[in-house]
Scaffold this motif. Structure first.
Motif, PDB file in Angstrom:
ATOM      1  N   UNK A 145       0.816  -1.098  -0.317  1.00  0.00           N
ATOM      2  CA  UNK A 145      -0.357  -0.546   0.093  1.00  0.00           C
ATOM      3  C   UNK A 145       0.635   1.104   0.086  1.00  0.00           C
ATOM      4  N   UNK A 146       0.798   1.947   1.011  1.00  0.00           N
ATOM      5  CA  UNK A 146       1.704   3.798   1.623  1.00  0.00           C
ATOM      6  C   UNK A 146       2.781   3.254   2.268  1.00  0.00           C
ATOM      7  N   UNK A 147       3.086   2.235   1.762  1.00  0.00           N
ATOM      8  CA  UNK A 147       3.871   1.475   3.224  1.00  0.00           C
ATOM      9  C   UNK A 147       4.870   1.242   2.976  1.00  0.00           C
ATOM     10  N   UNK A 148       6.469   2.087   3.497  1.00  0.00           N
ATOM     11  CA  UNK A 148       7.691   1.209   3.544  1.00  0.00           C
ATOM     12  C   UNK A 148       8.603   0.537   3.855  1.00  0.00           C
ATOM     13  N   UNK A 149       9.563   0.482   4.115  1.00  0.00           N
ATOM     14  CA  UNK A 149      11.003  -0.547   4.808  1.00  0.00           C
ATOM     15  C   UNK A 149      12.122  -0.078   4.472  1.00  0.00           C
ATOM     16  N   UNK A 150      12.369  -0.079   5.433  1.00  0.00           N
ATOM     17  CA  UNK A 150      14.359   0.101   5.554  1.00  0.00           C
ATOM     18  C   UNK A 150      15.247  -0.511   6.061  1.00  0.00           C
ATOM     19  N   UNK A 151      16.357  -1.487   5.633  1.00  0.00           N
ATOM     20  CA  UNK A 151      17.254  -2.195   6.324  1.00  0.00           C
ATOM     21  C   UNK A 151      18.104  -1.273   5.402  1.00  0.00           C
ATOM     22  N   UNK A 152      19.455  -0.643   7.485  1.00  0.00           N
ATOM     23  CA  UNK A 152      19.872   0.150   7.023  1.00  0.00           C
ATOM     24  C   UNK A 152      21.370  -0.898   7.630  1.00  0.00           C
ATOM     25  N   UNK A 153      22.518  -1.063   6.928  1.00  0.00           N
ATOM     26  CA  UNK A 153      23.954  -1.716   7.567  1.00  0.00           C
ATOM     27  C   UNK A 153      24.550  -0.637   8.414  1.00  0.00           C
ATOM     28  N   UNK A 154      25.083  -1.414   9.760  1.00  0.00           N
ATOM     29  CA  UNK A 154      26.254  -0.628  10.117  1.00  0.00           C
ATOM     30  C   UNK A 154      25.890   0.720  10.568  1.00  0.00           C
ATOM     31  N   UNK A 155      24.306   0.708  10.785  1.00  0.00           N
ATOM     32  CA  UNK A 155      24.242   1.852  11.314  1.00  0.00           C
ATOM     33  C   UNK A 155      22.963   1.655  12.655  1.00  0.00           C
ATOM     34  N   UNK A 156      23.625   2.233  13.792  1.00  0.00           N
ATOM     35  CA  UNK A 156      23.257   2.156  15.215  1.00  0.00           C
ATOM     36  C   UNK A 156      21.202   3.349  14.843  1.00  0.00           C
TER      37      UNK A 156
END
Length: 623
Positions: free
Chosen positions: A533-544
């Motif tokens: 839908x209008x939802x997004x997701x992001x996975x960030x490596x080496x990020x606190x």
């Protein structure tokens, strides 16, 4: 000549109540209630200032015969004085009851029942002032052998000035009350069963149409409980102001939920836009009547609720017939149900205005019609579920047929390949090269197809399947390296409003715009997906946590400052983001990342949207 005879007979029937006006009513034991209407005389007091002494001094010419079986004067605020005489022809004392069948009379005074004692009651007087603890107005009296007594009643109300009086012996009244309580118990019991049944289906299916229908049944039951006098007797015997406004209020609430139910179950949103606008206008009128019930005079709110019911009934019938014409099968049952309720309500309203005589049938017509309507509507809801199941079954059958056809095509292709291999042995080398080339193209196509299956067709971002696969890999890598990993859950605020106001094409353009703005700020080793839908997701490596919050704030500010342009439109967008970062350990898993980031997103929405919120276990009660 025959026509003249018929007209004379009709005229004679119309004059019979007046010509047959009796002077007194003899109280003779009977199984049926006696109706004092034919012997009642009335004098209207527009100002409502006369007292019993001045009324008894009125000349005979001031009194007019009622000349019908019920004393009904429509919706009038006048005070009406009613006079009639009763005679006991028996040789013993008789105990009788005068029952007033309209529980919503505001004020009723009776003179001559018990010496100089005055009976005062009505739904605008405390319930404990009544001589008999009963939902209706019950006036007991006794007559000595051969006694003839004159009774004078004063009636005044802001609602329907309908006396609806009947005379019964004490024994007859006891039997009558037992029958009525049995019928009322069955009626409200049926409503309760209907309410519980549809609420249960709503809890199971989450179909809001069952919720609106359940609320409609609840409000209609409340309306009937008030109209029949049970509410004043059992719920608020001293709250007179609330009792008066609760009648139009419950009617308006039932109408409001009836509109929502009709709109949903007839699927009017798929029809012309006029359907939606009309339903919204009717809902606004329902809210207006609810406000009038609290702020306006009772008569204004009452008439407003009646007008609203009539208008909504007309449009409900119109929408039902139009949907029936369009081939919507449940509309047939809805047409039958609405017809029953409208006819019953029409009888009730006309009896209140005095156009038709009030009787036991008109008093309970709305209950009978409503029961019939509620049963029909429940059947229609069941039919709607059956249609949905049938459509799903057809879709499955079509899928099976397509799969079978594909297998046949594959079998034909294999047979053809075998025939070519057997018939062209001399050209094996050429065909082998050609086959290798075809296989190479097929492999390329398969890789492209696999890549397309991993991409969202609208935004070009990876889809949720890729998130599920890659998140496990990235989490395992972070565990091995003991480096932080961050998860962002992002949701476009009020995106449904964009679709509703501008259409889905504009909504698609907004999704593409948002995806592009977010992609520009991602690193090459970060994963950005369209979650749904209008939802997004992001996975960030080496990020606190700090770095993830900083990037999330950049994403939110960037989208807010860069509206989506589509043709000549400029659409402002905003983003709510939930952030969760951790250094994974043995117990860390993919579900933990998604759940905590989603909880943070929920807090961002609850905080007013267009926010960035990091996950905090203490704030969410998480251990």
């Amino acid at each position: 000549m025959p026509l003249l005879i018929v007209l004379l007979r009709v005229l004679l029937l119309l004059l019979l109540p007046t010509l047959g006006q009796a002077t007194s009513l003899s109280l003779v034991a009977s199984d049926a209630p006696l109706l004092p209407g034919p012997v009642i005389h009335v004098w209207a007091d527009p100002e409502g200032l006369a007292d019993i002494h001045s009324v008894r001094q009125l000349p005979e010419s001031a009194w007019q015969p009622v000349a019908r079986r019920d004393a009904s004067f429509g919706y009038s605020k006048h005070a009406y004085w009613l006079r009639f005489s009763l005679h006991n022809p028996a040789a013993e004392v008789i105990d009788w009851v005068l029952l007033i069948g309209n529980p919503l009379l505001d004020y009723l005074d009776a003179y001559g029942l018990d010496g100089e004692r005055v009976y005062r009651a009505g739904d605008q007087r405390p319930f404990d002032e009544r001589w008999v603890n009963h939902r209706q107005l019950v006036l007991p009296f006794s007559l000595a052998p051969g006694e003839e007594r004159e009774l004078i009643l004063r009636m005044q109300t802001n609602g329907s000035a309908n006396l609806s009086a009947s005379l019964m012996s004490n024994e007859g009244f006891t039997h009558y009350e037992q029958r009525m309580l049995l019928l009322q118990g069955l009626f409200f019991g049926a409503l309760l069963v209907m309410l519980i049944y549809n609420l249960s289906i709503f809890v199971i299916t989450r179909d809001r149409n069952y919720l609106w229908y359940s609320l409609f049944v609840a409000c209609f039951s409340f309306y009937q409980f008030i109209q029949l006098g049970f509410a004043l007797q059992w719920l608020w015997p001293q709250a007179l102001a609330w009792h008066q406004l609760s009648f139009p209020l419950s009617s308006a609430l039932a109408t409001l939920f009836g509109i929502l139910f009709t709109y949903g179950v007839l699927d009017l949103k798929t029809g012309p836009a006029a359907y939606t606008w009309i339903c919204r206008a009717l809902m606004a009128c329902s809210v207006l009547v609810i406000v009038l019930a609290f702020c306006a005079p009772y008569t204004v709110a009452l008439i407003g609720s009646f007008v609203l019911v009539v208008v909504c009934a007309v449009f409900a019938c119109l929408f039902t017939l139009l949907r029936w014409r369009d081939g919507y099968q449940p509309a047939k049952l809805f047409a039958l149900g609405w017809s029953a309720l409208i006819l019953a309500s029409l009888f009730s309203i006309l009896s209140g205005t005095g156009i038709i005589a009030n009787s036991l049938l008109t008093l309970h017509a709305q209950q009978i019609g409503s029961l019939f309507e509620l049963v029909i509507f429940s059947i229609a809801l069941g039919s709607r579920i059956r249609l949905a199941q049938h459509a799903q079954q057809q879709a499955q059958e079509q899928l099976y047929a397509n799969e079978h056809e594909l297998r046949l095509e594959q079998a034909k292709s294999l047979d053809l390949q075998k025939q070519i291999n057997e018939g062209l042995e001399a050209r094996v080398a050429e065909r082998t090269a050609s086959l290798q080339h075809a296989l190479q193209e097929l492999s390329t196509a398969n890789r492209q197809l696999a890549e397309l299956s991993r991409r969202d067709s609208l935004t070009g971002l990876f889809n949720r399947q890729v998130l599920n696969e890659e998140l496990e890999r990235m989490l395992a890598q972070a565990k091995r390296s003991q480096r932080p990993l961050a998860m962002l859950m992002m949701d476009l605020d009020h995106f449904k409003k964009v679709n509703d106001q501008h259409g889905h094409l504009v909504g698609d353009a907004c999704l593409q715009h948002a995806a592009l703005r977010m992609q520009q700020r991602m690193r090459s080793n970060d994963l950005l997906v369209r979650f749904g839908g209008e939802e997004f997701a992001a996975v960030l490596c080496d990020t606190d946590q700090s770095g993830a919050l900083d990037l999330a704030e950049q994403l939110r500010a960037d989208l807010t400052s860069h509206p989506c342009t589509y043709q000549d439109l400029s659409i402002d967008l905003s983003l709510s983001i939930g952030v969760y970062a951790l250094i994974p350990d043995i117990g860390s898993d993919r579900e933990q990342l998604l759940r905590h980031a989603d909880q943070a997103l929920y807090r961002a929405k609850a905080a007013g949207r267009n926010k960035v919120i990091g996950y905090e276990a203490s704030a969410l009660g998480d251990v």
